[in-house]
Motif scaffolding. Structure first.
Motif, PDB file in Angstrom:
ATOM      1  N   LEU A 125       0.834  -1.203   0.000  1.00  0.00           N
ATOM      2  CA  LEU A 125       0.000   0.000   0.000  1.00  0.00           C
ATOM      3  C   LEU A 125       0.870   1.255   0.000  1.00  0.00           C
ATOM      4  CD1 LEU A 125      -2.782   1.370   0.177  1.00  0.00           C
ATOM      5  CD2 LEU A 125      -2.587   1.209   2.675  1.00  0.00           C
ATOM      6  N   LEU A 129       0.714   4.093  -2.841  1.00  0.00           N
ATOM      7  CA  LEU A 129       0.395   5.458  -2.436  1.00  0.00           C
ATOM      8  C   LEU A 129       1.520   6.417  -2.830  1.00  0.00           C
ATOM      9  CD1 LEU A 129      -2.011   6.700  -0.776  1.00  0.00           C
ATOM     10  CD2 LEU A 129      -0.410   6.792   1.153  1.00  0.00           C
ATOM     11  N   TYR A 130       2.737   5.955  -2.715  1.00  0.00           N
ATOM     12  CA  TYR A 130       3.925   6.728  -3.097  1.00  0.00           C
ATOM     13  C   TYR A 130       3.850   7.109  -4.581  1.00  0.00           C
ATOM     14  CZ  TYR A 130       9.023   7.665  -3.412  1.00  0.00           C
ATOM     15  OH  TYR A 130      10.266   8.219  -3.602  1.00  0.00           O
ATOM     16  N   ALA A 161       5.627   7.436   3.589  1.00  0.00           N
ATOM     17  CA  ALA A 161       4.264   7.334   4.121  1.00  0.00           C
ATOM     18  C   ALA A 161       4.239   7.554   5.625  1.00  0.00           C
ATOM     19  CB  ALA A 161       3.665   5.968   3.777  1.00  0.00           C
ATOM     20  N   TYR A 166       0.712   9.402   6.617  1.00  0.00           N
ATOM     21  CA  TYR A 166      -0.378   8.810   5.851  1.00  0.00           C
ATOM     22  C   TYR A 166      -0.727   7.405   6.336  1.00  0.00           C
ATOM     23  CZ  TYR A 166       0.557  12.634   2.576  1.00  0.00           C
ATOM     24  OH  TYR A 166       0.738  13.872   2.012  1.00  0.00           O
ATOM     25  N   VAL A 189      -6.283   6.044   5.399  1.00  0.00           N
ATOM     26  CA  VAL A 189      -5.079   6.508   4.692  1.00  0.00           C
ATOM     27  C   VAL A 189      -5.456   7.531   3.621  1.00  0.00           C
ATOM     28  CG1 VAL A 189      -3.242   5.802   3.113  1.00  0.00           C
ATOM     29  CG2 VAL A 189      -3.721   4.427   5.153  1.00  0.00           C
ATOM     30  N   LEU A 190      -6.478   7.240   2.832  1.00  0.00           N
ATOM     31  CA  LEU A 190      -6.909   8.164   1.780  1.00  0.00           C
ATOM     32  C   LEU A 190      -7.495   9.445   2.379  1.00  0.00           C
ATOM     33  CD1 LEU A 190      -8.521   5.697  -0.790  1.00  0.00           C
ATOM     34  CD2 LEU A 190      -6.260   6.759  -0.873  1.00  0.00           C
ATOM     35  N   LEU A 193      -4.606  11.524   3.224  1.00  0.00           N
ATOM     36  CA  LEU A 193      -4.024  12.032   1.989  1.00  0.00           C
ATOM     37  C   LEU A 193      -4.797  13.247   1.482  1.00  0.00           C
ATOM     38  CD1 LEU A 193      -1.756  11.341  -0.125  1.00  0.00           C
ATOM     39  CD2 LEU A 193      -3.539  10.162  -1.416  1.00  0.00           C
ATOM     40  N   LEU A 251      -8.640   4.025  -5.629  1.00  0.00           N
ATOM     41  CA  LEU A 251      -7.720   4.994  -6.224  1.00  0.00           C
ATOM     42  C   LEU A 251      -8.363   5.683  -7.422  1.00  0.00           C
ATOM     43  CD1 LEU A 251      -4.365   2.987  -6.066  1.00  0.00           C
ATOM     44  CD2 LEU A 251      -5.086   4.873  -4.586  1.00  0.00           C
ATOM     45  N   SER A 261      -4.225  12.714  -9.042  1.00  0.00           N
ATOM     46  CA  SER A 261      -3.291  12.043  -8.134  1.00  0.00           C
ATOM     47  C   SER A 261      -2.072  12.876  -7.844  1.00  0.00           C
ATOM     48  CB  SER A 261      -2.879  10.680  -8.705  1.00  0.00           C
ATOM     49  OG  SER A 261      -2.320  10.835 -10.002  1.00  0.00           O
TER      50      SER A 261
END
Length: 265
Positions: A125, A129-130, A161, A166, A189-190, A193, A251, A261
């Protein structure tokens, strides 16, 4: 006399009809679901979904998903033998592969496996995400964890992260790189973000609301309000391990409904 009376009555009827039409004929434009927008109104303008970068999906003779992606003038063709053209996650897989966020495993013969129903570890993850947020290696890690080793494929992603807050570590000594992500954990997490926006949305229609932890309640409210999760395609059970297909869908929806993004970091 009778004719005059009839004319007066007729004029009164016409006047009443005109008044009723003017007062009641306007629909509320502020939040009318019939207008087809479905987004929160801000400053008189409706937010519009981001146009996504997608490849071309076709079906092979065996019924598998074939995806043609063009980048820098070069075309790459993927054939995912474990995905059929009618699977609900085809658009999401298209999105994450086309944008270089996720990929499949080459199994030879021009075929790949996406493994849509597999779980995702916290290290995986962090890496996705990175890529999604355009992360960069941090100058110095904020913390040192016993399970995060320098030189590992996830090292820069996990440290990024963790430093940005995050993805929360499992403990002060372990990041939990091999642990599988739960649904509400990924939503949290989102949510971070996105800047941890406030949300008082009702979860009355979310069937698993009682199972949401107090810690992640705000994140789940936000995700439900934004439409990141819905019961149309799959089950979003808060404590259940989230699948690769579900991550791909989250995503794609985040990019489409919340922002590009590259702007999320």
């Amino acid at each position: 006399m009778r004719k005059k009376l009839l004319v007066i009555l007729l004029l009164l009827v016409v006047l009443i009809v005109l008044v009723v039409t003017r007062c009641g004929g306007k629909k509320d434009q502020q939040n009318d679901p019939a207008d087809g927008q479905g987004f929160a109104q801000q400053s008189g303008k409706a937010e519009q979904p981001t146009e996504l970068k997608l490849g071309v999906v076709t079906e092979t003779e065996s019924g598998a998903m074939q995806l043609e992606v063009e980048q820098n003038g070069e075309k790459t063709v993927y054939v995912f033998s474990d995905i059929t053209i009618n699977d609900w996650y085809v658009p999401a897989v298209n999105y994450v592969v086309t944008n270089g966020l996720m990929s499949g495993t080459d199994v030879g013969g021009g075929l790949s496996l996406f493994r849509p129903n597999y779980g995702m570890t916290r290290a995986q993850l962090a890496m996705i995400l990175y890529r999604f947020a355009g992360g960069e290696p941090v100058a110095a890690p904020r913390h040192t964890y016993g399970d995060v080793s320098s030189g590992e494929w996830y090292y820069d992603c996990v440290n990024w992260a963790d430093t940005n807050g995050y993805i929360k570590p499992e403990s002060t000594d372990s990041f939990g790189v091999e642990a599988y992500c739960s649904c509400e954990e990924v939503l949290a997490v989102l949510h971070r973000l996105a800047g941890s926006p406030e949300s008082n949305a009702s979860l009355e229609d979310y069937p698993y609301a009682p199972k949401v932890s107090e810690t992640n309640l705000s994140a789940v409210r936000w995700a439900w309000e934004k439409g990141l999760i819905a019961e149309d395609e799959c089950v979003w059970y808060p404590t259940q391990a989230v699948s690769r297909a579900q991550i791909a869908l989250l995503l794609m929806r985040y990019d489409q409904l919340i922002g590009a993004s590259g702007e999320a970091a």
